[in-house]
Design a protein around this motif. Sequence first.
Motif, short mmCIF file in Angstrom:
data_model
loop_
_atom_site.label_atom_id
_atom_site.label_comp_id
_atom_site.label_asym_id
_atom_site.label_seq_id
_atom_site.Cartn_x
_atom_site.Cartn_y
_atom_site.Cartn_z
N GLN A 142 0.45 7.61 3.84
CA GLN A 142 1.81 8.03 3.56
C GLN A 142 2.69 7.87 4.79
O GLN A 142 3.87 7.56 4.71
N ARG A 196 11.90 1.16 -13.15
CA ARG A 196 10.59 0.77 -12.64
C ARG A 196 10.41 -0.75 -12.58
O ARG A 196 9.51 -1.24 -11.89
N ARG A 232 3.71 4.16 5.10
CA ARG A 232 4.50 3.58 4.00
C ARG A 232 5.82 4.29 3.86
O ARG A 232 5.93 5.30 3.18
N GLU A 271 9.63 -2.35 -3.15
CA GLU A 271 8.37 -2.18 -2.42
C GLU A 271 8.06 -3.41 -1.58
O GLU A 271 7.59 -3.30 -0.44
N ALA A 272 8.36 -4.59 -2.13
CA ALA A 272 8.10 -5.84 -1.41
C ALA A 272 9.19 -6.21 -0.42
O ALA A 272 9.03 -7.16 0.35
N VAL A 291 11.48 -1.36 -8.92
CA VAL A 291 10.71 -0.75 -7.84
C VAL A 291 9.76 -1.72 -7.13
O VAL A 291 9.71 -1.73 -5.89
N PRO A 292 9.00 -2.58 -7.83
CA PRO A 292 8.12 -3.51 -7.10
C PRO A 292 8.86 -4.43 -6.14
O PRO A 292 8.33 -4.80 -5.09
N HIS A 293 10.09 -4.77 -6.48
CA HIS A 293 10.89 -5.63 -5.61
C HIS A 293 11.38 -4.87 -4.38
O HIS A 293 11.46 -5.43 -3.29
N VAL A 338 9.28 8.06 -8.55
CA VAL A 338 9.82 6.97 -7.70
C VAL A 338 11.06 7.43 -6.94
O VAL A 338 11.84 6.62 -6.45
N SER A 365 9.52 4.55 2.48
CA SER A 365 10.37 4.02 1.43
C SER A 365 11.75 3.75 1.98
O SER A 365 12.12 4.28 3.03
N ARG A 391 11.43 8.55 -4.06
CA ARG A 391 11.46 8.22 -2.63
C ARG A 391 12.20 6.92 -2.33
O ARG A 391 12.56 6.68 -1.17
N TYR A 392 12.40 6.09 -3.31
CA TYR A 392 13.07 4.82 -3.07
C TYR A 392 14.60 4.94 -3.05
O TYR A 392 15.27 3.99 -2.64
#
Length: 282
Positions: free
Chosen positions: A5, A116, A8, A123-124, A119-121, A41, A10, A43-44
């Motif tokens: 944590q 959602r 990582r 994250e990347a 979110v992966p984008h 989600v 955000s 935290r983003y």
Amino acid sequence: MNGSQNQRKSPAQGTERILVFIPAYNCSKQISRVLAQFDGVERYFAEVLVVDNRSPDNTLEAAREAAARAGLPVTIVRNNDNYGLGGSHKVAFSYAVDNGFDYCVVLHGDDQGSIRDLVPHLEAGAHREVDCLLGARFAPGAKLEGYSAFRTFGNHVFNLLFSAGAGRRLYDLGSGLNLYRVSKLAGAKYRGFANNLTFNYFMILASVHWCWNIRFFPITWREDDQISNVKLARQSMQVLGILARYVFNRKAFLDGNFSGRALDDYGFTVIERSGARAGAPI
């Protein structure tokens, strides 16, 4: 807090501040579901801004109840007049600029799209590489649920026409899930764009003309209990007119005022703030 944590961070926890703008009109049945999308989600994102465009139903009350349960700061505002979907975008874009956000996400309040998918984008770190990430209902990998074959075909036709007019491949002319770099919005001349549902058509063509770095990403789009405000035949003619003006006189088109209002006439009233907030000025 464990080591993973700590490693990582955000965007919302680090130096980036991401605002999520939720335009809402007659979304009393859906707005609580939209705000519930952030469970897990949070935290983003630094803050959610719900912009109610003077809904005659119970959208405001439903939004206030849902905001109280949200795990991140939520600000609810109401437009001082009916500005349309495009006008609500102008309210939110100005809010993002004035309050020092780095990115502004658009997520429609009718619960057709899902945060959602973005979110992966995040994250990347894909948002750091472009000026806007645009959700595309018709890109490879996208999923449509409850969307008619007729409307799907029509959208593909318009996507191809606009791609030809813009000179680049466009996979969607305006879905309900997009991300913009706020520093680009700060210098963009979008206030003259139409305030109705065609605002996104203006925006995509202008983004190409401004040479923004645009990237599309596939999304899941569903229709179940939403109420459509689109009059297909009328909007189709408006959309073709927008493309024609862009193709034949691009500068005049992008510099014009198609909003029917003064460029700075987009006041709003803060209804409620829920959760901890950084205290940035309104």
